[in-house]
Design an enzyme around this catalytic site. Structure first.
Site, mmCIF file in Angstrom:
data_model
loop_
_atom_site.group_PDB
_atom_site.id
_atom_site.type_symbol
_atom_site.label_atom_id
_atom_site.label_comp_id
_atom_site.label_asym_id
_atom_site.label_seq_id
_atom_site.Cartn_x
_atom_site.Cartn_y
_atom_site.Cartn_z
ATOM 1 N N SER A 137 0.853 -1.278 0.020
ATOM 2 C CA SER A 137 0.071 0.053 0.090
ATOM 3 C C SER A 137 0.746 1.122 -0.119
ATOM 4 C CB SER A 137 -1.009 0.224 1.254
ATOM 5 O OG SER A 137 -0.274 -0.037 2.469
ATOM 6 N N LYS B 266 0.506 4.783 6.387
ATOM 7 C CA LYS B 266 -0.098 5.413 5.330
ATOM 8 C C LYS B 266 0.246 7.087 5.364
ATOM 9 C CE LYS B 266 -3.030 2.414 3.908
ATOM 10 N NZ LYS B 266 -2.511 1.255 4.572
#
Length: 211
Positions: A129, A166
């Protein structure tokens, strides 16, 4: 100087270290038995007890094993101004992030990277990710522990019993955790402004498999 580490003990340490890097946790007795090609779990238990006596391993409160001396063959690394940083395994939301139950190993890291007096921890990245930010599956990330972050920081957050990495975007009414990936199946996570980060990614250590 270590107390006379036998060849069998050294092989077990290397195997545990490799297993830890591949799986993000220490092996169980039976997994270690399989990796070392032993026929009996007792043989492994004897080695583990010996390594605990030599302060290379320690037993956690839940009965699992923690690797506290990661670099055995090259003890000179300690002279290079390093500090031992905890490598975390699976993190439960109910526990403080650096709780004993979360720590799988203590790994020497240069003080040029882990700058005192700040607190740091290591996590093993899972998935792709954040691959556009150079964080790939299996890499280690060095995280400075803090509860605040700025727009655009790469942060570690605890979401649904899992540590996730993230990019942080702060809006007026919410915050968004944004994936930076070539895999477009990853989607942003939208949270309230009460959301608290666990730390900021300071450095990435690529991990390469020999296979």
């Amino acid at each position: 100087m270590q107390n006379q580490i036998s060849n069998k003990e050294l092989a077990a340490i290397r195997t545990m270290r490799d297993f830890l890097m591949k799986n993000g946790r220490m092996p169980s007795v039976r997994e270690l038995m399989k990796e070392l090609d032993y026929k009996s779990p007792r043989s492994v238990s004897v080695i583990l007890h010996n390594l605990i006596d030599k302060n290379i391993l320690s037993k956690k409160e839940d009965g699992s094993i923690q690797l506290i001396q990661y670099e055995i063959e090259n003890s000179e690394i300690e002279r290079e101004q390093t500090v031992k940083i905890p490598l975390l395994g699976i993190i439960a939301c109910g526990l403080p992030i650096l709780a004993e139950e979360n720590i799988e190993a203590m790994i020497p890291v240069s003080v040029k990277l882990a700058k005192p007096p700040n607190s740091y921890f290591l996590l093993q990245a899972r998935g792709d990710s954040m691959n556009e930010k150079g964080i790939n599956d299996g890499d280690l990330v060095l995280v400075k522990q803090q509860n605040t972050a700025n727009n655009g920081d790469i942060v570690v957050a605890l979401i649904d019993d899992e540590a996730t990495i993230k990019e942080l975007k702060i809006n007026i009414d919410n915050v968004v955790l944004i994936p930076r990936s070539s895999n477009k199946s990853h989607v942003p996570i939208i949270l309230s402004r009460n959301f608290m980060v666990q730390g900021i990614v300071e450095s990435t250590v690529p991990m390469f498999n020999d296979q």
